[in-house]
Design an enzyme around this catalytic site. Structure first.
Site, PDB file in Angstrom:
ATOM      1  N   SER A   1       0.832  -1.194   0.000  1.00  0.00           N
ATOM      2  CA  SER A   1       0.000   0.000   0.000  1.00  0.00           C
ATOM      3  C   SER A   1       0.873   1.253   0.000  1.00  0.00           C
ATOM      4  O   SER A   1       1.681   1.446  -0.916  1.00  0.00           O
ATOM      5  CB  SER A   1      -0.959  -0.050   1.196  1.00  0.00           C
TER       6      SER A   1
ATOM      7  N   ASP B   1     -12.653  -0.345  -0.094  1.00  0.00           N
ATOM      8  CA  ASP B   1     -11.650  -1.168  -0.747  1.00  0.00           C
ATOM      9  C   ASP B   1     -11.546  -0.798  -2.230  1.00  0.00           C
ATOM     10  O   ASP B   1     -10.463  -0.758  -2.800  1.00  0.00           O
ATOM     11  CB  ASP B   1     -12.009  -2.648  -0.586  1.00  0.00           C
TER      12      ASP B   1
ATOM     13  N   HIS C   1      -7.664  -4.872  -1.491  1.00  0.00           N
ATOM     14  CA  HIS C   1      -6.450  -4.232  -1.003  1.00  0.00           C
ATOM     15  C   HIS C   1      -5.899  -4.984   0.193  1.00  0.00           C
ATOM     16  O   HIS C   1      -6.191  -4.666   1.350  1.00  0.00           O
ATOM     17  CB  HIS C   1      -6.806  -2.792  -0.628  1.00  0.00           C
TER      18      HIS C   1
END
Length: 327
Positions: free
Chosen positions: A178, A272, A306
Site C-alpha cells: 500500500s 476497498d 487491497h
C-alpha cells in the site's frame, strides 16, 4: 518481458490498514561490523532508546533521531543460523502501509517469520508513520517527520554497520504494501544505487492520474493523522517534489532492476474499491511505460481487493533472494 499470469483462487491474507490511510547515506560515527552475536550500537544520527535482542531471529530497536519528533521503531528479522554461520547476507527493507507500523508484518494474519523461515536474507521493517508517505514533508506542525531522511540517510547506514550485510546495490531490495508499496517504488527510483530489486504489493505507482487523486490523499491523510495540519506535498503542490517522487515520471530509474507488482481486480467494498482501483489503474499505467521502454518487470493481477497475498509475497521473496548477492 511481462510475466503472463492467470488469476487463481488461492487463499489471501488481508493486512490491517493500508492504502485506506495510504492513498489513507547524515552524520554519525562509523561503527565496526557486528560480530555474530554482538549487540547493536548508536550511530549515524540514531541513538537507541529501547531494544530487545533476546529472540534468536527478531531483534527490536527504538531510536531517538532529529529526523522524527518521536522515537520510531524497527524490527530486524535475522535468518536462521545468523549467529553461528559467519555469513554475510542480503537485506530486504520492508515498508508498511498507512495506519500501520513496524510490527505489522509480524502480526496475524501476516506471518513474516514463517514466510522467511530457512531463507538466507535479513528483513528490516521500520516505522514509516501513520501517513508519512515515506517523505520529508513540505510542512509539519508537530515537529520533524522526515521519514525519507530517517530511512535513507540514517537507518540503511546503521543496519550495514551493525549487521553482516552486503552494503551495496546488489545487496539490497525494497518492498512494501500500500503506502509502503509506493514508498518502495519511490525509494528505488530516487536512490537508484541503493536497491537492485523493488516490489509493490497494492501500492500506487502514479501520483498525477485521476486529477492527482493520490497526491490529494497523501496531503489529506498526512494533514489529518501525521503532520497536525501540515502536508506532504503542500498546497499548492510542490511540483518538483511530486515529479521526483512519481514512479511513472522516473521510468529510466527502474532499468537494470528487478521490478515486481501486485494489484487486486475486484475489491468488494466501497472503501476497498476506492483504494485498489486507483492502485490497479496506476500500476497498469506504470507497466505500460516500463514495457514501452523495454524494461523487464513481473506483474500479477488477482481477484480481490487491497490486501497482502501470501503466495505472491513468498513468490516475490524468492525472486528477491534470486536477484541479490547470495549469502
Amino acid at each position: 518481458m511481462l510475466s503472463e499470469h492467470r488469476p487463481t483462487r488461492r487463499n489471501v491474507l488481508k493486512a490491517a490498514g493500508g492504502f485506506s490511510a495510504a492513498m489513507a547515506l547524515a552524520g554519525g560515527s562509523v561503527l565496526a561490523a557486528a560480530s555474530p552475536a554482538a549487540a547493536a550500537g548508536d550511530g549515524f544520527g540514531l541513538r537507541i532508546t529501547d531494544r530487545n535482542e533476546s529472540d534468536p531471529r527478531m531483534w527490536y530497536y527504538r531510536f531517538a533521531t532529529d529526523a522524527i519528533g518521536w522515537d520510531p521503531g524497527v524490527n530486524v528479522l535475522l535468518p536462521d543460523g545468523y549467529h553461528t554461520s559467519g555469513r554475510t547476507y542480503p537485506v530486504l527493507y520492508l515498508l508498511h502501509g498507512g495506519d500501520q507500523d513496524f510490527i505489522t508484518f509480524d502480526r496475524p494474519p501476516l506471518n513474516i517469520r514463517a514466510w522467511t523461515a530457512g531463507k538466507p536474507i535479513i528483513v528490516v521493517m521500520p516505522d514509516g508513520g501513520r501517513a508519512g508517505w515515506y517523505s520529508n514533508p513540505v510542512s509539519s506542525n508537530v515537529g520533524p517527520r522526515d521519514w525519507e531522511h530517517f530511512h535513507i540517510e540514517q537507518l540503511i547506514r546503521w543496519v550495514d554497520a551493525n549487521f553482516r550485510t552486503y552494503a551495496e546495490y546488489d545487496g539490497r531490495a525494497v518492498s512494501g504494501f500500500s503506502m509502503g508499496g509506493f514508498g518502495a517504488l519511490k525509494y528505488a527510483a530516487k536512490y537508484w544505487g541503493h536497491f537492485a530489486s523493488v516490489s509493490s504489493h497494492s501500492g500506487p505507482a502514479s501520483l498525477r492520474r485521476d486529477d492527482g487523486a493520490v497526491v490529494h490523499w497523501a496531503n489529506a491523510s498526512s494533514m489529518a493523522v501525521e503532520l497536525g495540519g501540515g502536508m506532504v506535498y503542500g498546497a499548492p503542490w510542490d511540483q518538483a517534489r511530486v515529479t521526483a517522487d512519481n514512479p511513472v515520471e522516473r521510468i529510466e530509474s527502474y532499468r537494470n532492476k528487478r521490478v515486481f507488482m501486485v494489484a487486486g481486480t475486484s475489491p468488494a467494498t466501497v472503501w476497498d474499491w476506492f483504494n485498489e482501483i486507483h492502485v490497479l489503474n496506476g500500476q497498469r499505467e506504470f507497466r505500460g511505460l516500463l514495457g514501452n521502454a523495454g524494461i523487464p518487470h513481473e506483474w500479477y493481477e488477482e481477484p480481490g481487493g487491497h490486501w497482502v497475498r501470501e503466495h505472491l509475497f513468498i513468490r516475490d521473496l524468492d525472486g528477491i533472494i534470486g536477484r541479490l548477492r547470495k549469502a
